[in-house]
Design an enzyme around this catalytic site. Structure first.
Site, short mmCIF file in Angstrom:
data_model
loop_
_atom_site.label_atom_id
_atom_site.label_comp_id
_atom_site.label_asym_id
_atom_site.label_seq_id
_atom_site.Cartn_x
_atom_site.Cartn_y
_atom_site.Cartn_z
CB THR A 17 -0.92 0.04 1.24
OG1 THR A 17 -0.13 -0.22 2.40
CG2 THR A 17 -2.01 -0.99 1.14
CE LYS A 107 7.15 -0.88 12.48
NZ LYS A 107 6.72 -0.60 11.11
CD GLU A 131 10.53 11.94 9.80
OE1 GLU A 131 10.15 11.37 10.84
OE2 GLU A 131 11.29 12.92 9.80
N GLY A 136 5.02 6.87 11.32
CA GLY A 136 4.37 7.16 10.04
C GLY A 136 4.58 8.56 9.52
CB ILE A 138 4.52 12.09 13.33
CG1 ILE A 138 3.09 11.60 13.55
CG2 ILE A 138 4.84 13.26 14.26
CD1 ILE A 138 2.83 11.06 14.94
N GLY A 189 -9.34 -3.53 10.60
CA GLY A 189 -8.07 -3.50 9.90
C GLY A 189 -6.97 -2.77 10.66
CD GLU A 192 -0.25 -7.20 10.50
OE1 GLU A 192 -0.20 -8.26 9.85
OE2 GLU A 192 0.51 -6.24 10.28
CE LYS A 207 6.47 2.04 14.59
NZ LYS A 207 5.02 1.96 14.75
#
Lengths: 428, 428
Positions: A17, A107, A131, A136, A138, A189, A192, A207
């Site tokens: 995606t 990550k 980044e 995401g 931010i 969604g 998972e 992260k």
């Protein structure tokens, strides 16, 4: 400086995606991106394992290739969106060796193999930007490693996993049980089918390792991150939190103390008036405390194809600008040598909720256990019960090892029927 | 690439609270900054008009000079913290002409003479950084012009003036009148003896012009920014807002619509559950909406010597890295050519509070005025009064010119005794 009209050739690895959104935006915003970069961005191709599969309107067969190495070899910038360790690691190293700059959202790979990749990029004098790997859309990596480069970050408290924030927020705002909230997250969604990586904190831990490395200018490995998930949080915990004007959040925490650096992921009680308490649904937010800047917060969407593509494209513009106009982004900063502390050395506050015998002398017996381990009690709240009385104690900050010993002592005490939950308190 | 051991020489113009904090941090964090830059940062001197005055322990007489031109001529990076237009403008142009990069916190200068300075820096191939000019310690310039460079920003809603946020927050949380809250802000040092620049929105307008220029990749001048302050806001307005779950904030707003770009500063009603509603005291926060990223918020301290010094040092590290290792930051991006719309063309919602005659037919007469100008009414609330009834109407979004004509019509209507306040509604 190379000819500004020469296109910058972009190879994309991974047709998911995020990848297909990046391809769409590259095509739809071509003139804007060219103006911002100073050169056109040209799609060299998209690597997929199976070129015969239909990938939707933004990934026509003409841009697909199953020959990753050839694609990488012909690119100026390689955008890695495959996830996982291999073949992502090998392809990024190939790209760097061939002189391409790299943008990645991976990550797990950075937390596990960051130093190898940073050193390869440094040796080849190319950029490695990431980044999208943390929170995401931010902007966080650039603010931490550039905007705050003249400051000393002392603490990071982050909600960096949208799935768990959604689950905890539904439990808090609608009184759902953990299981029902998880099921709802899966249906929508947000979670998972196998939710382990999210709910057990592994995603947040990767992260946290990346953020701590950036913030403290030293390498922090995934193994250095203590990790507890949210699967043991009950509706009762959420209610008890609300009664004391707190909410439960899964936090990624990185702290620098005089003793060293501590990095951990666990659910924690946060005061209702803390900026992080107001972060609802699947949103992410990271609260940063720095010596000069004071408290800063960054808030936005931590996942999703389009938001993540925004972060990838921001990196792509920076890296392509360097290709077109010369220059290079900051290299890995890892000059610092603070000890990385084990969780036992972390200074935290505990809130301990237990069922105790309903007889005189119980509070004194319980208090004695805390005193034996040198842990100060700040607040005691008694709650009437049926067979047992409820007792909720909040401690002052103490080393985790003393708090753990205290809880062990409580479990062994005759006065205590059950230790029902132990939650750390953060953000005060 | 120049020799990494060669120091980068820093000249500081302006001995105020930010300047002396920058000097203190340069000295106390020397080894850290050198490690992050790849070269030591060396203080070339601090320009002051009067070198005989005592400037405190961080600015000893040995670093002071009253010869600004000589100081600038010997520097690699010039940090301008004087404020005002002249001599700051001339000294920055001298610095650039001499090949130095520049870091400035001077929003008034950038809003008034930005293009001249950006072009000079571009022609000389040096950096001009200005993170501290907008929202103090909050990383905002770098995220907007780099992290979001691959996205389309559609709207910015910012609380970018701490003085006015403090005043409005005290009015909201403690029921103070405007005059009492202003006096309190002055006593605490949040407001100046002459508060005009803050309370009339001029400071916020300069920041709005800078943010809009960055966000929309085109030049937006201070004259393009419509500006209304908070001095007409009453305790009654604040109470009426609370009754409808809203708070009043002074917002800097920059919007991109199909018709063009609109930039304005004015007090506005914001829903209580909007992230900006929770920004208290003198804090700043900027909410950004982008096509791919969605909603982002950046929060922190917008003023003060130490927080502003953090932003200045972040820029200093970036610019000095380029000096030590080659490269250059992004140049001004002003390729876009959207029309800058006058305030009359802005699409807004109004909340109109009025005293009306207490007789049948009044609501219909009032509604007729709105209908005449094509403005839809969303919510009507009647409030009992003594001599007159109170009427509060919220409109649907309509062009500002139609809303103004409606308010004029209301003032002329026999049914309306007085239009008591008109506030725009934002953030929905």
């Amino acid at each position: 400086m190379s000819d500004p009209a020469k296109p910058v050739r972009i190879a994309i690895l991974g047709p998911g995606t995020v990848g297909s959104e990046v391809v769409r935006l590259l095509s739809e915003q071509g003139p804007d991106l060219a103006a911002r970069v100073g050169a056109p961005l040209e799609l060299a191709g998209v690597y997929v394992r199976d070129t015969s599969k239909d990938r939707g309107p933004h990934l026509p067969a003409t841009v697909l290739t199953s020959d990753a190495s050839a694609l990488v070899a012909g690119a100026d910038v390689v955008v890695e969106l495959m996830g996982g360790i291999e073949p992502a690691r090998t392809l990024i190293l190939e790209a760097i060796a061939g002189g391409a700059s790299v943008v990645t959202a991976n990550k797990a790979l950075l937390a596990a193999h960051g130093p190898e990749l940073y050193e390869a990029a440094d040796a080849a004098n190319v950029d490695l930007y990431f980044e999208a790997a943390v929170a995401g859309a931010i902007p966080l990596v650039r603010p931490v490693r550039e905007s705050l480069a003249g400051d000393h970050i002392t603490r990071i408290l982050g909600i960096v996993n949208g799935t768990t924030n959604y689950i905890l927020d539904e439990m808090t705002r609608r009184g759902l049980s953990y299981d029902v909230a998880l099921k709802q997250a899966q249906e929508l969604g947000y979670a998972e089918a196998d939710p382990t990586a999210d709910v057990e904190g592994h995603d947040a831990a990767a992260k946290a390792a990346i953020l701590a490395s950036l913030a403290f200018h030293q390498r922090v490995a995934l193994e250095d991150v203590y990790c507890e998930g949210i699967s043991a949080i009950t509706a009762e915990d959420v209610i008890a939190a609300r009664e004391t004007d707190q909410v439960i959040k899964l936090l990624a925490i990185a702290e620098r103390t005089p003793e060293g650096v501590a990095v951990r992921v666990h659910p924690a009680l946060v005061p209702s008036d803390h900026p992080l308490a107001g972060v609802h649904g699947a949103f992410n937010a990271v609260f940063i405390e720095a010596e000069s800047a004071g408290g800063l917060m960054f808030y936005g969407q931590g996942a999703g194809g389009t938001p993540t593509a925004s972060a990838v494209l921001g990196d792509l513009v920076s890296v392509a600008r360097h290709r077109a106009n010369g220059g290079k982004g900051p290299r890995e900063s890892h000059y610092a040598v603070h000890d990385v502390l084990p969780i036992e050395a972390a200074l935290t506050r505990y809130c301990v909720r237990m069922a105790v015998e309903d007889r005189p002398g119980v509070l004194s017996a319980v208090a004695e256990v805390f005193a034996q381990h040198g842990v100060g009690i700040e607040i005691v709240r008694q709650v009437p019960g049926q067979t047992h009385a409820g007792l909720i104690l909040s401690t002052y900050a103490a080393p985790e090892r003393d708090l753990r010993a205290t809880v062990e002592g409580l479990r062994r005490s005759d006065a205590v029927a059950a230790v029902k939950s132990v939650l750390r308190i953060e953000g005060e």
